[in-house]
Design a protein around this motif. Structure first.
Motif, PDB file in Angstrom:
ATOM      1  N   UNK A  80     -13.576  -7.675  -1.840  1.00 39.45           N
ATOM      2  CA  UNK A  80     -14.135  -6.750  -1.566  1.00 39.45           C
ATOM      3  C   UNK A  80     -13.150  -5.366  -2.090  1.00 39.45           C
ATOM      4  N   UNK A  81     -11.890  -4.797  -2.390  1.00 42.15           N
ATOM      5  CA  UNK A  81     -11.525  -4.381  -3.189  1.00 42.15           C
ATOM      6  C   UNK A  81     -11.898  -3.715  -4.642  1.00 42.15           C
ATOM      7  N   UNK A 136       0.620  -0.764  -0.026  1.00 45.77           N
ATOM      8  CA  UNK A 136       0.054  -0.284  -0.300  1.00 45.77           C
ATOM      9  C   UNK A 136       0.861   1.456   0.287  1.00 45.77           C
ATOM     10  N   UNK A 137       2.192   1.632   0.276  1.00 50.55           N
ATOM     11  CA  UNK A 137       3.351   2.474   0.037  1.00 50.55           C
ATOM     12  C   UNK A 137       3.172   2.798   1.099  1.00 50.55           C
ATOM     13  N   UNK A 149       2.778   6.533  -9.692  1.00 49.38           N
ATOM     14  CA  UNK A 149       3.183   4.843  -8.800  1.00 49.38           C
ATOM     15  C   UNK A 149       2.599   4.707  -7.602  1.00 49.38           C
ATOM     16  N   UNK A 150       1.866   5.778  -6.952  1.00 47.55           N
ATOM     17  CA  UNK A 150       1.050   5.145  -6.017  1.00 47.55           C
ATOM     18  C   UNK A 150      -0.161   4.446  -6.788  1.00 47.55           C
ATOM     19  N   UNK A 151      -0.439   5.423  -7.599  1.00 46.66           N
ATOM     20  CA  UNK A 151      -1.381   4.739  -8.288  1.00 46.66           C
ATOM     21  C   UNK A 151      -1.834   3.096  -8.806  1.00 46.66           C
ATOM     22  N   UNK A 152      -1.015   3.302  -9.298  1.00 50.11           N
ATOM     23  CA  UNK A 152      -0.560   2.120  -9.662  1.00 50.11           C
ATOM     24  C   UNK A 152      -0.133   0.995  -8.767  1.00 50.11           C
ATOM     25  N   UNK A 153      -0.064   1.326  -7.711  1.00 52.17           N
ATOM     26  CA  UNK A 153       0.449   0.785  -6.609  1.00 52.17           C
ATOM     27  C   UNK A 153      -1.141   0.490  -6.261  1.00 52.17           C
ATOM     28  N   UNK A 154      -1.714   1.165  -5.691  1.00 54.48           N
ATOM     29  CA  UNK A 154      -3.221   0.898  -4.918  1.00 54.48           C
ATOM     30  C   UNK A 154      -4.343   0.798  -6.066  1.00 54.48           C
ATOM     31  N   UNK A 155      -4.713   1.342  -7.065  1.00 51.86           N
ATOM     32  CA  UNK A 155      -5.178   1.132  -8.476  1.00 51.86           C
ATOM     33  C   UNK A 155      -6.624   2.318  -8.026  1.00 51.86           C
ATOM     34  N   UNK A 161      -4.868   8.018   8.535  1.00 58.26           N
ATOM     35  CA  UNK A 161      -5.499   7.195   8.006  1.00 58.26           C
ATOM     36  C   UNK A 161      -6.958   7.865   7.629  1.00 58.26           C
ATOM     37  N   UNK A 162      -7.662   8.228   6.425  1.00 56.58           N
ATOM     38  CA  UNK A 162      -8.941   8.845   6.358  1.00 56.58           C
ATOM     39  C   UNK A 162      -9.663   7.202   6.259  1.00 56.58           C
ATOM     40  N   UNK A 163     -10.962   7.991   6.752  1.00 58.23           N
ATOM     41  CA  UNK A 163     -11.883   6.425   7.468  1.00 58.23           C
ATOM     42  C   UNK A 163     -12.016   6.205   5.457  1.00 58.23           C
ATOM     43  N   UNK A 164     -11.614   6.950   4.640  1.00 59.96           N
ATOM     44  CA  UNK A 164     -11.861   5.495   3.273  1.00 59.96           C
ATOM     45  C   UNK A 164     -10.404   5.347   2.947  1.00 59.96           C
ATOM     46  N   UNK A 165      -9.508   5.533   3.245  1.00 56.37           N
ATOM     47  CA  UNK A 165      -8.420   4.477   3.038  1.00 56.37           C
ATOM     48  C   UNK A 165      -8.129   3.376   2.456  1.00 56.37           C
ATOM     49  N   UNK A 166      -7.987   3.256   1.252  1.00 58.23           N
ATOM     50  CA  UNK A 166      -8.026   1.918   0.644  1.00 58.23           C
ATOM     51  C   UNK A 166      -6.102   0.388   1.631  1.00 58.23           C
TER      52      UNK A 166
END
Length: 396
Positions: free
Chosen positions: A230-231, A19-20, A34-40, A283-288
């Motif tokens: 779930x993801x 998750x980076x 790079x972050x979007x490549x990782x967490x999608x 971390x936000x409540x909506x973090x992956x």
């Protein structure tokens, strides 16, 4: 053949790295890609108590960054990110658009509960024609101007809004951007998505789910079937078939993890296992990282429930509570609010997790809160006297 075994600590480090959280913070356009490549995907939510949810995962991993970088990547050609109903409403890399086509086709056939069944063909045709002719529009630009009333947690949608949402979720329109009122601005897909993405042959539903489970596995590092499902909210049967395919190709390795007992888990074949994680993040409540609460509890022994929808007298920790990650553990939680009128980041409550050193945690948390306040353009941090960590945090 016996499955490989991971210790609880190894599984945590793999999950955090995926998750980076294993890399030094860096805040530029390349780091965002790079972050979007990782967490999608990065979930979008309208709550603005502190900061819009989609901006927060980047701050958690990159530190203070220019939010215009995210807007540029998601709103200007050539777009690298696009909004769609992935996990829920989320920004995702544009290369995932073809894998959502089977989902869009399903909505074209059956509609969606939020858009009733399907909007009338006449209304749909007229809306698409107007957008094609005049360019990107919001619902407010297109509807009949009837007054709206806020009811419960949402809005009474006009027929135009319902139709536009149907067109969006079914892939007949795309979201070009969000405006300053956080409204979707709808446009034709060919004016939003890069031509190379639209030219990709549409995968079969089975191929699409394999592709989505593959990206979920990369983003999670190690996961159970339910975590992988779930993801991207894929269907159970198709998820199991996709997992079997990825095991056959060697991309997923069956493993056992103590937290899941005898239940099989799956390790992404290229997952990193750092010797240690040195992270510090709110971390936000909506973090992956914390999408799947059961996974969070099993891996980190951290029980977390969002309390936005809980009546205030029944809330335990607060309205908009951020878990605090320190190194390889969730050590505290804080209820945060940006008091923009006073220029203050307000900590409405602060709570320490069992077994943690309050002075050490408070010192690290204070540093992160000051960093966040500066990023939000706030000049001070104010700690309210609620929660067992609040007195120590106030001193820090």
């Amino acid at each position: 053949m016996p499955r490989a075994r991971l210790s609880a600590a190894e599984a945590r480090r793999i999950a955090l790295a995926a998750q980076g959280f294993a890399e030094p913070r860096r805040a530029d356009g390349r780091a965002i890609r790079r972050l979007f490549d990782r967490v999608a995907l990065v979930q979008i939510d309208s709550v603005n108590v502190l900061q819009r949810a989609h901006y927060m995962p980047l701050f958690s991993r990159m530190g203070p960054y220019d939010t215009r970088l995210l807007r540029r990547a998601s709103e200007r050609s050539p777009r690298r990110m696009v909004e769609y109903w992935a996990h829920v409403a989320a920004y995702m890399p544009v290369d995932l658009w073809p894998f959502m086509q089977h989902r869009m086709a399903g909505y074209r056939e059956r509609g969606h509960a939020w858009t009733h069944e399907k909007a009338s063909a006449r209304l749909i045709d007229s809306l698409v024609a107007e957008i094609r002719e005049d360019g990107a529009k919001t619902s407010r630009d297109l509807d009949d101007g009837l007054p709206r009333q806020k009811v419960d947690w949402g809005w009474n949608w006009s027929e135009t809004k319902r139709a536009l949402e149907y067109l969006f979720i079914s892939g007949q329109l795309a979201v070009a951007r969000r405006n300053s009122q956080f409204e979707r601005v709808y446009d034709l897909p060919e004016r939003v998505l890069p031509p190379a993405v639209l030219a990709v042959p549409t995968p079969t539903p089975e191929e699409s789910v394999v592709g989505l489970v593959r990206r979920a596995a990369q983003a999670l590092g190690v996961a159970s079937e339910s975590c992988l499902r779930d993801y991207f909210r894929t269907r159970p049967g198709m998820t199991r078939e996709a997992i079997a395919t990825l095991v056959d190709t060697g991309e997923l390795i069956p493993v056992t993890v103590p937290a899941w007992g005898a239940r099989p888990c799956y390790l992404w074949h290229q997952a990193r296992l750092p010797r240690r994680i040195a992270a510090r993040a709110l971390l936000s409540p909506f973090d992956s990282m914390i999408f799947e609460r059961n996974r969070l509890e099993r891996l980190f022994d951290f029980v977390y429930r969002i309390e936005i929808y809980v009546p205030e007298p029944k809330r335990i920790h607060g309205y908009y509570v951020y878990p605090f990650l320190l190194d390889e553990a969730f050590v505290a939680r804080v209820d945060l609010k940006a008091d923009r009128a006073r220029g203050v980041l307000r900590v409405n409550s602060a709570w320490l997790e069992p077994g943690q050193d309050p002075r050490y945690v408070a010192g690290e948390l204070a540093t992160e809160l000051k960093l966040m306040a500066g990023w939000l353009g706030l000049s001070d941090v104010q700690v309210m006297p609620r929660g067992d960590l609040a007195p120590t945090l106030a001193l820090a």
